[in-house]
Design an enzyme around this catalytic site. Structure first.
Site, PDB file in Angstrom:
ATOM      1  N   PHE A   1     -17.104 -10.941  -7.781  1.00  0.00           N
ATOM      2  CA  PHE A   1     -17.142 -11.475  -6.686  1.00  0.00           C
ATOM      3  C   PHE A   1     -18.328 -12.909  -6.487  1.00  0.00           C
ATOM      4  O   PHE A   1     -18.559 -13.244  -5.525  1.00  0.00           O
ATOM      5  CB  PHE A   1     -17.169 -10.599  -5.388  1.00  0.00           C
ATOM      6  CG  PHE A   1     -15.984  -9.876  -5.133  1.00  0.00           C
ATOM      7  CD1 PHE A   1     -14.880 -10.357  -4.738  1.00  0.00           C
ATOM      8  CD2 PHE A   1     -15.788  -8.674  -6.188  1.00  0.00           C
ATOM      9  CE1 PHE A   1     -13.634  -9.690  -4.492  1.00  0.00           C
ATOM     10  CE2 PHE A   1     -14.511  -8.259  -6.127  1.00  0.00           C
ATOM     11  CZ  PHE A   1     -13.450  -8.437  -5.422  1.00  0.00           C
TER      12      PHE A   1
ATOM     13  N   CYS B   1      -5.548  -9.255   3.015  1.00  0.00           N
ATOM     14  CA  CYS B   1      -6.644  -8.430   3.722  1.00  0.00           C
ATOM     15  C   CYS B   1      -7.803  -9.101   3.967  1.00  0.00           C
ATOM     16  O   CYS B   1      -8.263  -9.302   5.189  1.00  0.00           O
ATOM     17  CB  CYS B   1      -6.988  -7.537   2.512  1.00  0.00           C
ATOM     18  SG  CYS B   1      -5.604  -6.211   2.290  1.00  0.00           S
TER      19      CYS B   1
ATOM     20  N   LYS C   1     -13.896   0.303   5.559  1.00  0.00           N
ATOM     21  CA  LYS C   1     -13.061  -0.463   4.998  1.00  0.00           C
ATOM     22  C   LYS C   1     -13.169  -1.716   5.372  1.00  0.00           C
ATOM     23  O   LYS C   1     -13.126  -2.830   4.613  1.00  0.00           O
ATOM     24  CB  LYS C   1     -11.779   0.182   5.647  1.00  0.00           C
ATOM     25  CG  LYS C   1     -10.612  -0.990   5.131  1.00  0.00           C
ATOM     26  CD  LYS C   1     -10.294  -1.077   3.643  1.00  0.00           C
ATOM     27  CE  LYS C   1      -9.407  -2.187   3.464  1.00  0.00           C
ATOM     28  NZ  LYS C   1      -9.306  -2.270   1.880  1.00  0.00           N
TER      29      LYS C   1
ATOM     30  N   LYS D   1      -7.714 -11.538   7.202  1.00  0.00           N
ATOM     31  CA  LYS D   1      -7.431 -10.911   8.436  1.00  0.00           C
ATOM     32  C   LYS D   1      -8.517  -9.960   8.715  1.00  0.00           C
ATOM     33  O   LYS D   1      -8.730  -9.917   9.919  1.00  0.00           O
ATOM     34  CB  LYS D   1      -6.048 -10.461   8.466  1.00  0.00           C
ATOM     35  CG  LYS D   1      -5.914  -8.892   8.048  1.00  0.00           C
ATOM     36  CD  LYS D   1      -4.521  -8.515   8.025  1.00  0.00           C
ATOM     37  CE  LYS D   1      -4.317  -7.038   7.106  1.00  0.00           C
ATOM     38  NZ  LYS D   1      -5.026  -5.994   7.487  1.00  0.00           N
TER      39      LYS D   1
ATOM     40  N   GLY E   1      -8.103 -15.472  -0.305  1.00  0.00           N
ATOM     41  CA  GLY E   1      -7.117 -15.514   0.777  1.00  0.00           C
ATOM     42  C   GLY E   1      -6.306 -13.992   0.611  1.00  0.00           C
ATOM     43  O   GLY E   1      -6.945 -12.961   0.564  1.00  0.00           O
TER      44      GLY E   1
ATOM     45  N   ASN F   1     -14.489  -5.300   2.739  1.00  0.00           N
ATOM     46  CA  ASN F   1     -13.917  -6.455   2.487  1.00  0.00           C
ATOM     47  C   ASN F   1     -14.705  -7.597   3.046  1.00  0.00           C
ATOM     48  O   ASN F   1     -14.646  -8.710   2.495  1.00  0.00           O
ATOM     49  CB  ASN F   1     -12.715  -6.385   3.445  1.00  0.00           C
ATOM     50  CG  ASN F   1     -11.363  -5.726   2.694  1.00  0.00           C
ATOM     51  OD1 ASN F   1     -11.485  -5.292   1.276  1.00  0.00           O
ATOM     52  ND2 ASN F   1     -10.314  -5.513   2.984  1.00  0.00           N
TER      53      ASN F   1
ATOM     54  N   VAL G   1       0.861  -1.337   0.137  1.00  0.00           N
ATOM     55  CA  VAL G   1      -0.005   0.032   0.000  1.00  0.00           C
ATOM     56  C   VAL G   1       0.742   1.255  -0.032  1.00  0.00           C
ATOM     57  O   VAL G   1       0.790   2.203  -0.778  1.00  0.00           O
ATOM     58  CB  VAL G   1      -0.939  -0.119   1.182  1.00  0.00           C
ATOM     59  CG1 VAL G   1      -1.535   1.290   1.281  1.00  0.00           C
ATOM     60  CG2 VAL G   1      -2.064  -1.084   1.109  1.00  0.00           C
TER      61      VAL G   1
ATOM     62  N   ARG H   1       0.499 -14.030   1.295  1.00  0.00           N
ATOM     63  CA  ARG H   1      -0.131 -14.104   2.812  1.00  0.00           C
ATOM     64  C   ARG H   1      -1.345 -14.769   2.402  1.00  0.00           C
ATOM     65  O   ARG H   1      -2.143 -14.577   1.766  1.00  0.00           O
ATOM     66  CB  ARG H   1      -0.041 -13.070   2.933  1.00  0.00           C
ATOM     67  CG  ARG H   1       1.225 -12.249   3.559  1.00  0.00           C
ATOM     68  CD  ARG H   1       1.046 -10.719   3.848  1.00  0.00           C
ATOM     69  NE  ARG H   1       1.003  -9.856   2.649  1.00  0.00           N
ATOM     70  CZ  ARG H   1       1.155  -8.513   2.846  1.00  0.00           C
ATOM     71  NH1 ARG H   1       1.012  -7.745   3.952  1.00  0.00           N
ATOM     72  NH2 ARG H   1       0.848  -7.778   1.988  1.00  0.00           N
TER      73      ARG H   1
HETATM   74  P1  NAD Z   1       3.337  -4.841   4.294  1.00  0.00           P
HETATM   75  O1  NAD Z   1       3.687  -5.516   5.263  1.00  0.00           O
HETATM   76  O2  NAD Z   1       3.440  -5.022   2.711  1.00  0.00           O
HETATM   77  O3  NAD Z   1       3.839  -3.189   4.404  1.00  0.00           O
HETATM   78  C1  NAD Z   1       4.144  -2.503   5.769  1.00  0.00           C
HETATM   79  C2  NAD Z   1       5.516  -2.103   5.777  1.00  0.00           C
HETATM   80  O4  NAD Z   1       5.811  -1.261   6.746  1.00  0.00           O
HETATM   81  C3  NAD Z   1       6.674  -2.929   5.631  1.00  0.00           C
HETATM   82  O5  NAD Z   1       7.672  -2.674   4.585  1.00  0.00           O
HETATM   83  C4  NAD Z   1       7.111  -2.828   6.875  1.00  0.00           C
HETATM   84  O6  NAD Z   1       8.674  -2.887   7.074  1.00  0.00           O
HETATM   85  C5  NAD Z   1       7.097  -1.157   7.200  1.00  0.00           C
HETATM   86  N1  NAD Z   1       7.065  -0.821   8.694  1.00  0.00           N
HETATM   87  C6  NAD Z   1       6.585  -1.314   9.822  1.00  0.00           C
HETATM   88  N2  NAD Z   1       6.977  -0.343  10.703  1.00  0.00           N
HETATM   89  C7  NAD Z   1       7.428   0.658  10.269  1.00  0.00           C
HETATM   90  C8  NAD Z   1       7.987   1.823  11.072  1.00  0.00           C
HETATM   91  N3  NAD Z   1       7.534   1.961  12.327  1.00  0.00           N
HETATM   92  N4  NAD Z   1       8.506   2.725  10.258  1.00  0.00           N
HETATM   93  C9  NAD Z   1       8.751   2.481   8.944  1.00  0.00           C
HETATM   94  N5  NAD Z   1       8.351   1.478   8.148  1.00  0.00           N
HETATM   95  C10 NAD Z   1       7.766   0.375   9.149  1.00  0.00           C
HETATM   96  O7  NAD Z   1       1.842  -4.105   4.239  1.00  0.00           O
HETATM   97  P2  NAD Z   1       0.645  -3.855   3.211  1.00  0.00           P
HETATM   98  O8  NAD Z   1       0.103  -4.895   2.459  1.00  0.00           O
HETATM   99  O9  NAD Z   1       1.258  -2.710   2.427  1.00  0.00           O
HETATM  100  O10 NAD Z   1      -0.614  -3.350   4.094  1.00  0.00           O
HETATM  101  C11 NAD Z   1      -0.333  -2.206   4.956  1.00  0.00           C
HETATM  102  C12 NAD Z   1      -1.552  -1.821   5.465  1.00  0.00           C
HETATM  103  O11 NAD Z   1      -2.710  -1.511   4.611  1.00  0.00           O
HETATM  104  C13 NAD Z   1      -2.472  -3.102   6.419  1.00  0.00           C
HETATM  105  O12 NAD Z   1      -3.145  -2.486   7.437  1.00  0.00           O
HETATM  106  C14 NAD Z   1      -3.684  -3.587   5.320  1.00  0.00           C
HETATM  107  O13 NAD Z   1      -4.428  -4.391   6.091  1.00  0.00           O
HETATM  108  C15 NAD Z   1      -3.853  -2.536   4.519  1.00  0.00           C
HETATM  109  N6  NAD Z   1      -4.204  -2.491   3.151  1.00  0.00           N
HETATM  110  C16 NAD Z   1      -3.480  -3.496   2.466  1.00  0.00           C
HETATM  111  C17 NAD Z   1      -4.009  -3.687   1.044  1.00  0.00           C
HETATM  112  C18 NAD Z   1      -3.174  -4.988   0.218  1.00  0.00           C
HETATM  113  O14 NAD Z   1      -3.761  -5.223  -0.957  1.00  0.00           O
HETATM  114  N7  NAD Z   1      -1.872  -5.112   0.469  1.00  0.00           N
HETATM  115  C19 NAD Z   1      -5.022  -3.034   0.828  1.00  0.00           C
HETATM  116  C20 NAD Z   1      -5.742  -2.054   1.343  1.00  0.00           C
HETATM  117  C21 NAD Z   1      -5.418  -1.915   2.609  1.00  0.00           C
END
Ligand code: NAD
Length: 459
Positions: A251, A262, A206, A265, A259, A210, A18, A330
């Protein structure tokens, strides 16, 4: 002297699926973006203009915006937030063993950011968090000169860049209307739907989005089971239902279920949050159970199709990532399915166009190969788990020829079953009649078996 908050400067905390895509999208439209990332490998890749994750188009865009000096990867929070009018928190919220959202990354990132954020900055929570979190973070930060908003993200991995460039909607929730407007102005154009609200509603929008989509998939998967039991074709059922504009076809794809990082969890976190408020969210409990059942049913189709035992059998699995066009493993159905097959005695060879490296630590017993034809060679059965176009485009005559058996179980209903049966395969899918079986005796209801596939002497 402290720099004033400037909305032309945006700090994004977290260079994940994200954060990085959002950061690149904001830099593309002219903002000066700093990405704070704790993981040195991710940070080094971004600093060099390379994407540490697989997301179509992201490498090229990063190379451009890093090269133009509009996006910088930094380690120190103070450097990242200096002068930034908007600080976007996009760190992970993985599930705890109890199913709650683990907020430790969010709390740490916010704690560090508020220490150095300039007065007037808005802290925008993009991580998916339970209802009430944004308000609690604002209360806990003890700085009256900062505003907090919830800025939920709806991008889809695999088309994330498009989703950030042309968002289906922009939702921002907060208690300070000016801060909400400032964040809403970040993304989207004149045609983008915007919904501005309080932070708790934005948090529930949000989770609700989902959970609703996941429930829709579980619903069609229950219908797929009933289709097998009654002799209906789930694809026709879904097409017919989807023609109703109130329902829609998206959907409603029967298969191995949801899976990814998102849905699993978030559905569990919403169900757990409801529990804390004294509510039993029965619909979500059922959606979760149906989803795990789909994985077991897929394994059962392979087991029954191979005569009731997998001991000493070779199974090839096509697809590891939780969906096509991503390397994200994941909560990927492939992991559960492969563990089940291996626990039942099968030797599994699996392939995926991009997810092999991510999959390796999760599948220590599995042979992982890059070439699908190598994966199917000598297999008693092939199971398709991820609907990559590459697998649909395989030369299925060659596949059947390379196999030792002839069972193909399509967990995504994406292959041409008739063609596979015509090439000598036995094709089994989710919620439809098997193809390539000898004709059933009059009156025999083969599809009435619980897995939708009879136990057959195959090859
Ligand atoms: P991710 O694990 O790929 O990325 C998170 C990043 O944050 C990691 O690189 C980690 O090293 C970094 N991080 C953690 N703590 C930190 C800190 N204190 N300072 C700097 N960097 C730090 O996660 P993601 O898939 O990008 O998801 C992030 C959020 O967005 C989650 O809450 C998820 O539920 C939500 N989200 C994800 C998606 C998706 O499709 N992946 C879609 C919508 C919402």
């Amino acid at each position: 002297m402290v720099a004033p908050a400037d909305d032309g400067i945006v700090c994004v905390i977290g260079a994940g699926y994200v954060g990085l895509v959002t950061a690149a999208g904001l830099a593309e439209v002219g903002r000066e973006v700093r990405v704070v990332e704790v993981d040195p490998e991710r940070r080094t890749a971004v600093a060099a203009g390379r994407s540490p994750i697989h997301e179509p188009g992201l490498d090229d865009l990063l190379a451009a915006v890093v090269g133009a000096g509009r996006l910088r990867a930094v380690e120190a929070m103070a450097e990242g937030v200096a002068g930034a009018g908007i600080v976007i928190v996009a760190v992970g919220t993985p599930p705890t063993p109890e199913g709650e959202a683990d907020l430790s990354q969010v709390r740490r990132a916010v704690d560090e950011a508020v220490r150095s954020a300039v007065p007037g900055a808005v802290i925008a929570i993009k991580s998916t968090v339970p209802p009430g979190t944004t308000r609690a973070l604002a209360r806990g930060c003890r700085r009256g000169d900062l505003a907090f908003v919830m800025f939920p993200e709806f991008l889809r991995e695999g088309s994330a860049l498009d989703d950030v460039r042309h968002p289906s909607r922009v939702v921002v929730g907060g208690e300070d209307p000016v801060a909400v407007e400032r964040v809403a102005a970040l993304l989207g154009g004149p045609g983008t739907s915007r919904l501005l609200c309080d932070s708790v509603s934005a948090e529930l929008i949000k989770y609700g989005s989902n959970a609703f989509l996941a429930t829709k998939i579980s619903f069609i998967n229950e219908m797929a089971q009933l289709s097998e039991l009654t002799g209906a074709d789930i694809e026709k059922v879904a097409d017919g239902m989807g023609l109703d504009p109130r329902i829609g076809r998206s959907f409603l794809s029967a298969g191995l279920g949801w899976g990814g990082s998102c849905f699993p969890k978030d559905v569990r976190a919403l169900e757990t949050s409801a529990g804390y408020h004294g509510q039993s969210f029965w619909l979500l409990k059922a959606a979760i159970e149906v989803n795990s059942q789909q994985r077991r049913r897929f394994t059962a189709k392979l087991l029954h199709g191979l005569g009731g035992s997998l001991e000493g059998r070779r199974v090839a699995i096509l697809g590891l990532a939780f969906k096509p066009f991503t390397d994200d493993m994941r909560q990927a159905p492939a992991v559960d399915v492969i563990h089940q097959l291996e626990d039942l005695g099968a030797a599994v060879t699996a392939t995926d166009p991009v997810a092999l490296d991510q999959a390796r630590p999760l599948l220590p017993r599995t042979a992982l190969v890059g070439d699908p034809y190598e994966a199917v060679t000598g297999a008693d059965a092939v199971g398709l788990v991820t609907e990559w176009p590459e697998f649909q485009a395989l030369d299925w005559g060659r596949v059947i020829g390379l196999m030792r058996g002839r069972l193909v179980v399509d967990g995504r209903n994406c292959l041409d079953g008739e063609a596979i049966a015509g090439l000598g395969g036995v094709y089994v899918s989710m919620g439809r009649r098997p193809q390539g079986l000898p004709p059933a005796a009059p009156g025999a209801a083969v599809e009435a078996l619980p897995t939708g596939v009879p136990s057959l002497p195959l090859g």
